[in-house]
Enzyme design. Sequence first.
Site, short mmCIF file in Angstrom:
data_model
loop_
_atom_site.label_atom_id
_atom_site.label_comp_id
_atom_site.label_asym_id
_atom_site.label_seq_id
_atom_site.Cartn_x
_atom_site.Cartn_y
_atom_site.Cartn_z
N ASN A 133 78.88 -19.50 35.53
CA ASN A 133 78.30 -19.88 34.25
C ASN A 133 78.20 -21.41 34.22
O ASN A 133 79.17 -22.09 33.89
CB ASN A 133 79.20 -19.34 33.13
N LYS A 138 81.99 -22.58 34.59
CA LYS A 138 83.07 -21.61 34.46
C LYS A 138 82.84 -20.53 35.50
O LYS A 138 81.70 -20.19 35.79
CB LYS A 138 83.06 -20.99 33.07
N LEU A 192 80.80 -22.88 19.54
CA LEU A 192 80.84 -24.34 19.51
C LEU A 192 81.42 -24.89 20.80
O LEU A 192 82.64 -24.89 20.99
CB LEU A 192 81.67 -24.83 18.31
N ASN A 241 80.04 -27.73 24.22
CA ASN A 241 79.30 -28.98 24.34
C ASN A 241 77.90 -28.77 23.75
O ASN A 241 77.37 -29.59 23.02
CB ASN A 241 79.25 -29.38 25.82
N ARG A 261 73.09 -33.35 22.06
CA ARG A 261 71.79 -32.92 21.52
C ARG A 261 71.75 -33.07 20.00
O ARG A 261 72.76 -32.83 19.33
CB ARG A 261 71.55 -31.45 21.89
N PHE A 266 84.41 -33.81 22.43
CA PHE A 266 85.03 -33.84 21.11
C PHE A 266 86.48 -34.33 21.15
O PHE A 266 86.97 -34.90 20.18
CB PHE A 266 84.95 -32.46 20.45
P1 ADP Z 1 79.65 -26.03 27.53
O1 ADP Z 1 79.81 -24.68 28.21
O2 ADP Z 1 78.51 -26.10 26.58
O3 ADP Z 1 79.70 -27.20 28.47
P2 ADP Z 1 82.37 -25.50 26.51
O4 ADP Z 1 82.34 -24.22 25.77
O5 ADP Z 1 83.06 -25.51 27.83
O6 ADP Z 1 80.92 -26.19 26.60
O7 ADP Z 1 83.08 -26.57 25.56
C1 ADP Z 1 83.26 -27.87 25.98
C2 ADP Z 1 83.64 -28.71 24.78
O8 ADP Z 1 84.81 -28.18 24.17
C3 ADP Z 1 83.96 -30.13 25.20
O9 ADP Z 1 82.89 -30.96 24.82
C4 ADP Z 1 85.18 -30.46 24.39
O10 ADP Z 1 84.80 -31.44 23.46
C5 ADP Z 1 85.56 -29.23 23.60
N1 ADP Z 1 87.01 -28.98 23.72
C6 ADP Z 1 87.67 -28.34 24.71
N2 ADP Z 1 89.00 -28.33 24.45
C7 ADP Z 1 89.19 -29.00 23.29
C8 ADP Z 1 90.32 -29.35 22.49
N3 ADP Z 1 91.57 -29.02 22.85
N4 ADP Z 1 90.11 -30.03 21.34
C9 ADP Z 1 88.86 -30.38 20.96
N5 ADP Z 1 87.76 -30.08 21.67
C10 ADP Z 1 87.91 -29.41 22.81
#
Ligand code: ADP
Length: 398
Positions: free
Chosen positions: A7, A14, A209, A211, A241, A284
């Site tokens: 993914n 992932k 929620l 990235n 975005r 974040f």
């Molecule tokens: P994507 O698959 O769209 O890249 P994810 O679902 O893996 O995104 O989420 C990534 C986001 O989750 C990161 O931008 C990070 O900001 C946020 N994140 C992960 N762990 C934490 C945490 N402990 N506290 C705050 N935000 C978190």
Amino acid sequence: MKILVLNCGSSSLKYQLINMADESAVAKGLVERIGIEGSILVHEPEGKDKVKQTADIKNHSIAIKMVLDALTDANHGVISSLKEIDAVGHRVVNCGENFSGPTLITPEVKKIIKDCFDLAPLHNPANLIGIEACEELMPGVPQVMVLDTAFHQTMPKSSYIYPIPYEAYEKHGVRRYGFHGTSHRYVAEQTAMLMNKDPKDVNIIVCHLGNGGSLSAVKGGKCIDTTMGLTPLEGIAMGTRCGDIDSAILPFLMEKEGMTIEQMMDYLNKKSGVLGVSGVSSDFRDIEEAANSGNERAALALDVFAHTVRKFIGAFAAVLGGVDAIAFTAGLGENSITMRAKICEGLEFFGTAIDPEKNNVRGKNQEISVDGAKVKVFVVPTNEELIIARDTKAVCSK
Ligand code: ADP
């Protein structure tokens, strides 16, 4: 049968190696911060210690090579060779209206993924790199794509047609497609299960929620609206975005700043969102840290983000004609205690509030609303990988 699920997100990768006999994960892991400082691979082999490897992971191709090495490593690996992998399931973000279900990857399918790069500029390229890296490293192993848009196919036309001349849809397929479909589907099903309800009997708002992020309105187990659109740019504010903005901003800024269309798309996809507002980071965790140290723009970025999510929760409550549950999922939704609380601030009027003690949770199924809340709020870790593995198995069994 063992299926490797990949993914590739915009900044993350992932993976899970799933034993389909009992649908257990033999190993899973995450490569984070791909292309940004501080990249890391966290590999979790079943029955062995978790391994963390930091490296300069510039792109998804390097990330996949690291994952395959970790899976076959003499110490922390779970298989002796890549030959033990029977199939690979890939999350693919958008192929327009070309496919309606999981599909075996062929050169023609790859061409369509490529032709649709402009529909998902941050994702389809990462997805294709993943596919080609696996073809090279595991020749002859079937590769299947599972589309992010599939769950949203049940939206009524009134949700997916944009109020622009209808010919744009007929001639060019311009419509709302919606994304993160496997996640929305899985989380909606899990939420109904946690409520001891049949999915047919509940209205759920899923807040994915990460990235990138999107919300969906799920009525009776079917998606009836979602925030992302033709591309994953629409909807809530995201890491980089912009989400919904006045489209007249585009020509206005292009003229003022002398930007080309490509530069403007880069601006909206890669330089906006909470990164653009805070000027700190797209992650974040970095923004929360900066806000806690008194950085006002970081605090503003978090407020803007929470506001856009809260606004869509209200909108989807109206679209659904009432809500039974709100579910938070993905990196931020599963892990950020403060962001979940911030989003739900002021929702008492429609029958919900967060219980701070119950909300003190990360990455596990849990109800976090106050006792007796009319609208229940849950944290539900997503499992897009399991849905992709099941779909991959179904295609390979045909
Ligand atoms: P994507 O698959 O769209 O890249 P994810 O679902 O893996 O995104 O989420 C990534 C986001 O989750 C990161 O931008 C990070 O900001 C946020 N994140 C992960 N762990 C934490 C945490 N402990 N506290 C705050 N935000 C978190």
